[in-house]
Design a protein around this motif. Structure first.
Motif, short mmCIF file in Angstrom:
data_model
loop_
_atom_site.label_atom_id
_atom_site.label_comp_id
_atom_site.label_asym_id
_atom_site.label_seq_id
_atom_site.Cartn_x
_atom_site.Cartn_y
_atom_site.Cartn_z
N ASP A 212 0.84 -1.20 0.00
CA ASP A 212 0.00 0.00 0.00
C ASP A 212 0.86 1.24 0.00
N ASP A 337 -6.73 3.73 -2.16
CA ASP A 337 -5.91 2.97 -1.22
C ASP A 337 -6.28 3.31 0.23
N GLY A 431 -3.63 -1.64 -1.16
CA GLY A 431 -2.75 -1.53 -2.32
C GLY A 431 -2.73 -2.78 -3.17
#
Length: 456
Positions: A212, A337, A431
Motif C-alpha cells: 500500500d 488505497d 494496495g
C-alpha cells in the motif's frame, strides 16, 4: 576467600536472573489477559439486571444466552466447522432470497424502508440492536436485511427468531471464514504485512509488487470490512428480486448500533422536508458521535452540512438515485488505497466531476447510537457491554419527551475544518491489486432470480 566471594556474586546474579525471568513471565501472562480478543471479553459479560430492567419483559427472549456458547464470540465461535458445508449453506440462502414473516407483514413495496445491518460476530451487541428495533414505532412496515460475513447458527437463530417485522439474511460469500487459506483470506504465500519491498521481492511472495501507499502489505481482517460493505450495497440495490423496483430509502446500520423508538418517524420527517429545505442533500443521517446530548434544544433540529465519513457514517441512508451516482464512480471507490469503506466514499464525494461534495441532512438530536466499545477498532481491556448499553438506554428514556416532533427546523452550515479537509491520500491497507479487482467485480453481478428452496 576470593573463591567464596565469587560464588556469592554468582548466586546473586542467578537469583536476579530468575527474578527477571519470573517478572517477564508474569508480564507476558498479564498482557495475554489484557490483550485477548476484546470480542470475547465483551461477550463474557452477562446482561446486567440494570439493563434488563429497561427492556420490556416480552423482549427478554432476544437477550437469552445459551450456556454452551456463553463465552464464545470470536472468529472461533462454535458452529459448522466444515468450510464446504458453510459455503453450500451460504449459497443456498443467498439463492433463496427468503423473506421471513412476509406472510404476516406483507410483501416489500417500492417505498418500503430497508434497514441494512452489517453483522460480524458481536452477538451481545446484536441482541440489543434487535431489542431497540423491536421497540421502534412502525418497524412492522420495514424490511430488515442482515448481511453476515460470518456464518454462525446461534446468530442465525437469533435473527430468524425476529417476529416483529420482515427479515432477510444475506451472506457475504468471500469471507475469511470461507477462504481461510486463500485470497480474500490470508494465503500462506502472501507477503508479511511489514516486509520491506526488496525483502518481499526476494521472498517471491504473491503480492510482493503491490504494497500500500505506506509500504505495508494487505491484512485480510481489515480489507474484509470494505469488501463486505460494498458487496452488501451492490447486493441490495442491484441483485435482489425484491428490490428491483425499489425507490425508497436504504438505511445503513451495524451490529453495534442502537436505535431510538422514533427513528423511523424521523426518517419520514427528514425525507419529507429535505426536498423543501435541501433539494441537493443526497444523504439523510440519524447518528452523530456527540459527547453530550441536549434533546430539549436539538430534538427537532436538523443540520445541512457537507457529508464527512468519520462524523456521518452511522445510521445514514440514501436511495437508488444516489446509489446510481456512486456506481458511476465505482472505479474510484475500488481503486482508492484505504481499507475503510467510509473514507473511500468520502474520497469519491470529494472528486465528483462537476458536482459538489455529498450534502447530508442530519439529526442534531441523534436517533442512532454507537454501543460498540469492544471490537474491531476498540481494544479496551475493561470492556463491559452492559455499562455502555445501560447509559444509552437511560439517555433514550430521558429524551422521550422530545421525540416524535411534528416538524423540524433546518440550519445550513459550511462544516468545520475537519468537514472540509480534502483527502490527499488514504489510510492504506488497499494496495493489493487483488482487492481492487474483487471490489470491481462485485459490481458486475446482475440481479439474480429468486430460487424457491424448502426451509425445514
Amino acid at each position: 576467600m576470593p573463591r567464596l566471594k565469587y560464588a556469592s556474586v554468582l548466586r546473586v546474579f542467578v537469583i536476579l536472573g530468575l527474578f527477571c525471568l519470573w517478572v517477564q513471565i508474569m508480564l507476558s501472562a498479564s498482557n495475554g489477559s489484557i490483550y485477548r480478543d476484546s470480542e470475547e471479553l465483551m461477550n463474557a459479560n452477562e446482561t446486567s439486571e440494570q439493563v434488563l430492567a429497561l427492556v420490556p419483559p416480552e423482549l427478554h427472549k432476544y437477550l437469552q444466552v445459551h450456556p454452551k456458547n456463553n463465552s464464545a464470540n470470536s472468529t472461533e465461535r462454535s458452529g459448522p466447522k466444515n468450510i464446504s458445508d458453510i459455503r453450500r449453506a451460504i449459497e443456498k440462502y443467498n439463492d433463496a432470497q427468503y423473506i421471513y414473516n412476509e406472510d404476516i407483514f406483507g410483501p416489500v413495496q417500492n417505498d418500503t424502508i430497508i434497514i441494512a445491518i452489517q453483522v460480524h460476530t458481536r452477538l451481545t451487541y446484536l441482541r440489543h440492536l434487535i431489542v431497540s428495533l423491536a421497540q421502534a414505532r412502525d418497524i412492522d412496515r420495514a424490511l430488515l436485511i442482515f448481511s453476515h460475513d460470518y456464518y454462525d447458527e446461534e446468530i442465525n437463530s437469533l435473527v430468524r427468531s425476529i417476529d416483529f417485522t420482515k427479515v432477510m439474511q444475506i451472506f457475504y460469500p468471500y469471507s475469511i471464514q470461507t477462504h481461510p487459506y486463500e485470497f480474500p483470506g490470508t494465503d500462506p504465500r502472501d507477503c508479511p504485512r511489514d516486509a520491506k519491498f526488496e525483502q518481499a521481492v526476494k521472498l517471491k511472495c504473491l503480492n510482493a509488487l503491490h504494497p500500500d501507499l505506506h509500504g505495508h502489505y494487505r491484512e485480510a481482517k481489515y480489507t474484509q470490512t470494505k469488501h463486505h460493505w460494498w458487496w452488501k450495497a451492490n447486493r441490495i440495490f442491484n441483485q435482489l428480486q425484491c428490490t428491483q423496483g425499489h425507490t425508497g430509502l436504504v438505511l445503513f446500520l451495524e451490529e453495534d448500533h442502537y436505535v431510538a423508538e422514533d427513528f423511523i418517524h424521523m426518517l419520514h420527517l427528514l425525507r419529507s422536508t429535505a426536498d423543501k429545505n435541501c433539494p441537493q442533500c443526497e444523504i439523510l443521517s440519524l447518528g452523530t458521535y456527540l459527547k453530550t446530548y441536549q434533546y430539549h434544544v436539538n430534538g427537532d433540529k436538523v443540520e445541512i452540512t457537507p457529508w464527512h465519513s468519520s462524523m456521518h457514517n452511522m445510521g445514514f441512508g440514501f436511495n437508488r438515485s444516489v446509489w446510481n451516482n456512486i456506481m458511476e464512480l465505482e472505479q474510484q471507490f475500488c481503486a482508492y488505497d484505504d481499507y475503510n469503506w467510509d473514507y473511500s466514499l468520502l474520497h469519491l464525494s470529494q472528486n465528483r466531476p462537476g458536482r459538489e461534495k455529498f450534502k447530508v441532512y442530519l439529526c442534531k438530536g441523534p436517533r442512532v447510537f454507537h454501543i460498540g466499545e469492544c471490537g474491531f477498532h476498540h481494544k479496551k481491556s475493561n470492556c463491559n457491554a452492559s455499562t455502555v448499553i445501560s447509559k444509552v438506554q437511560k439517555l433514550v428514556a430521558n429524551a422521550k419527551p422530545y421525540m416524535y416532533p411534528s416538524r423540524v427546523t433546518a440550519t445550513a452550515t459550511a462544516g468545520g475544518a475537519k468537514h472540509n479537509k480534502r483527502l490527499t491520500k488514504g489510510n492504506g491497507g488497499w494496495g493489493d491489486i487483488r482487492d481492487q479487482e474483487l471490489c470491481t467485480n462485485m459490481t458486475k453481478v446482475g440481479r439474480q432470480m429468486k430460487k424457491y428452496v424448502y426451509f425445514a
